[in-house]
Design a protein around this motif. Structure first.
Motif, PDB file in Angstrom:
ATOM      1  N   GLN A 142      37.818  19.233  39.666  1.00 47.66           N
ATOM      2  CA  GLN A 142      39.250  18.895  39.619  1.00 47.66           C
ATOM      3  C   GLN A 142      39.446  17.382  39.512  1.00 47.66           C
ATOM      4  OE1 GLN A 142      41.533  19.928  43.102  1.00 47.66           O
ATOM      5  NE2 GLN A 142      43.373  20.238  41.879  1.00 47.66           N
ATOM      6  N   LYS A 143      38.641  16.650  40.311  1.00 47.92           N
ATOM      7  CA  LYS A 143      38.752  15.183  40.324  1.00 47.92           C
ATOM      8  C   LYS A 143      38.453  14.602  38.935  1.00 47.92           C
ATOM      9  CE  LYS A 143      36.415  11.269  42.551  1.00 47.92           C
ATOM     10  NZ  LYS A 143      35.164  10.916  43.231  1.00 47.92           N
ATOM     11  N   ARG A 144      37.441  15.150  38.261  1.00 49.19           N
ATOM     12  CA  ARG A 144      37.074  14.630  36.934  1.00 49.19           C
ATOM     13  C   ARG A 144      38.123  14.993  35.879  1.00 49.19           C
ATOM     14  NH1 ARG A 144      31.407  16.389  35.290  1.00 49.19           N
ATOM     15  NH2 ARG A 144      32.470  18.389  35.196  1.00 49.19           N
ATOM     16  N   GLY A 145      38.671  16.222  36.001  1.00 47.63           N
ATOM     17  CA  GLY A 145      39.862  16.561  35.218  1.00 47.63           C
ATOM     18  C   GLY A 145      39.695  17.010  33.781  1.00 47.63           C
ATOM     19  N   ARG A 146      38.492  17.467  33.362  1.00 44.81           N
ATOM     20  CA  ARG A 146      38.392  18.023  32.000  1.00 44.81           C
ATOM     21  C   ARG A 146      39.228  19.294  31.931  1.00 44.81           C
ATOM     22  NH1 ARG A 146      32.094  18.137  32.170  1.00 44.81           N
ATOM     23  NH2 ARG A 146      31.615  15.974  31.765  1.00 44.81           N
ATOM     24  N   THR A 147      40.185  19.337  30.982  1.00 49.14           N
ATOM     25  CA  THR A 147      41.186  20.414  30.952  1.00 49.14           C
ATOM     26  C   THR A 147      40.559  21.803  30.927  1.00 49.14           C
ATOM     27  OG1 THR A 147      42.547  18.897  29.716  1.00 49.14           O
ATOM     28  CG2 THR A 147      43.280  21.182  29.755  1.00 49.14           C
ATOM     29  N   PHE A 148      39.578  22.015  30.030  1.00 52.07           N
ATOM     30  CA  PHE A 148      39.043  23.374  29.864  1.00 52.07           C
ATOM     31  C   PHE A 148      38.239  23.867  31.064  1.00 52.07           C
ATOM     32  CE2 PHE A 148      36.317  20.440  27.329  1.00 52.07           C
ATOM     33  CZ  PHE A 148      35.138  20.535  28.053  1.00 52.07           C
ATOM     34  N   GLU A 149      37.879  22.965  32.004  1.00 52.46           N
ATOM     35  CA  GLU A 149      37.120  23.394  33.194  1.00 52.46           C
ATOM     36  C   GLU A 149      38.027  23.692  34.395  1.00 52.46           C
ATOM     37  OE1 GLU A 149      34.516  20.092  33.906  1.00 52.46           O
ATOM     38  OE2 GLU A 149      33.083  20.682  32.370  1.00 52.46           O
ATOM     39  N   GLN A 150      39.349  23.442  34.246  1.00 54.64           N
ATOM     40  CA  GLN A 150      40.239  23.537  35.418  1.00 54.64           C
ATOM     41  C   GLN A 150      40.625  24.978  35.760  1.00 54.64           C
ATOM     42  OE1 GLN A 150      40.663  20.713  37.176  1.00 54.64           O
ATOM     43  NE2 GLN A 150      39.319  19.925  35.561  1.00 54.64           N
ATOM     44  N   LEU A 151      40.721  25.266  37.058  1.00 57.12           N
ATOM     45  CA  LEU A 151      41.175  26.587  37.506  1.00 57.12           C
ATOM     46  C   LEU A 151      42.631  26.802  37.096  1.00 57.12           C
ATOM     47  CD1 LEU A 151      39.634  26.956  41.101  1.00 57.12           C
ATOM     48  CD2 LEU A 151      38.601  27.372  38.874  1.00 57.12           C
ATOM     49  N   SER A 152      43.375  25.705  36.947  1.00 58.94           N
ATOM     50  CA  SER A 152      44.770  25.845  36.511  1.00 58.94           C
ATOM     51  C   SER A 152      44.843  26.293  35.042  1.00 58.94           C
ATOM     52  CB  SER A 152      45.527  24.535  36.704  1.00 58.94           C
ATOM     53  OG  SER A 152      44.822  23.490  36.085  1.00 58.94           O
TER      54      SER A 152
END
Ligand SMILES: Nc1ncnc2c1ncn2[C@@H]1O[C@H](COP(=O)(O)OP(=O)(O)O)[C@@H](O)[C@H]1O
Ligand SMILES: Nc1ncnc2c1ncn2[C@H]1C[C@H](O)[C@@H](COP(=O)(O)O)O1
Length: 215
Positions: A142-152
């Motif tokens: 989450q901290k790094r914030g790559r979009t495709f890896e996010q649970l959101s």
């Protein structure tokens, strides 16, 4: 000659430790090149379709880096070639990827890594595994914030990450291609905490000294 490879789950801290180590040892750092990987965003949208292509792409990319690392003599890489089969096998076990595609990939990997007479070994001198808990892993992704890896972006990724973690421990136990060591990524904040950074670097230096790879 000292070739070091990092290993561990997504967000464990491999790229961060690669930078620190390469600077400390004065050697070349190699990164996965996530931003330049055209398959990765597609893979996160459709793993069934893209597992084989992603792993073939990564195999090619990592072999090119290994050959460069051999030419450079000293290097640190942010992910080992040995972990890709873990991702692929996990996708086969959970019915996402095709078992025949895995067999073809695995046999290609074995042929590529085979040491032919007269050619230098492609194995590293040391594999460093960063162990993290699921909480730490999720927090850092989450901290790094790559979009495709996010649970959101995809809540189903939480199960995927938990399953990935459960494959890592047995993989590390079985790994025997080179000397290895584990760093506790939950305990040591080697990014922000100077003392933790020193402790981790000293532990790695000690291991390299024991192996005869540091003078
Ligand atoms: N030991 C650590 N303690 C605290 N934060 C860390 C640690 N290692 C990495 N991070 C942070 O976690 C995120 C992911 O780290 P990164 O090195 O990119 O992981 P990886 O290469 O294993 O995917 C980054 O935001 C980084 O600053
Ligand atoms: N072999 C792989 N299969 C699926 N996904 C993979 C594989 N190797 C790397 N990845 C993914 C995982 C992350 O989303 C990025 C980069 O990994 P990181 O641990 O953040 O360096 O690629």
């Amino acid at each position: 000659m000292t070739v070091i490879v990092l290993s561990g789950p997504i967000g464990a801290g491999k790229s961060s430790l690669t930078s620190l180590l390469a600077e400390h040892l004065g050697t070349q750092a190699f990164y996965e090149g996530v931003d330049n990987n055209p398959i990765l965003p597609l893979y996160y949208k459709d793993m069934a379709h893209y597992t084989f292509l992603l792993n073939t792409y990564l195999l090619n990319h990592r072999l090119a880096q290994i050959n460069q690392a051999i030419r450079d003599h000293n290097s640190v890489s942010d992910r080992s070639i040995y972990e890709d089969a873990l991702f692929f096998k996990m996708n086969v076990d959970s019915g996402i990827a095709d078992p025949t595609e895995f067999k073809i990939y695995d046999s290609l990997l074995e042929n590529m890594m085979e040491q032919a007479p007269g050619n230098p070994s492609k194995k590293p001198d040391l594999l460093i595994y960063i162990h993290v808990s699921l909480d730490t892993m999720l927090h850092r992704i989450q901290k790094r914030g790559r979009t495709f890896e996010q649970l959101s972006t995809d809540p189903g990724l939480k199960d995927y990450y938990a399953r990935l973690l459960s494959y890592y421990e047995p993989w590390y136990e079985k790994y025997n291609a080179s000397p290895k060591m584990m760093i506790d990524g939950d305990k040591y904040d080697f990014v922000a905490d100077e003392d933790a950074r020193k402790e981790v670097i000293n532990t790695i230096d000690q291991k390299l000294t024991d192996l005869g790879n540091l003078n």
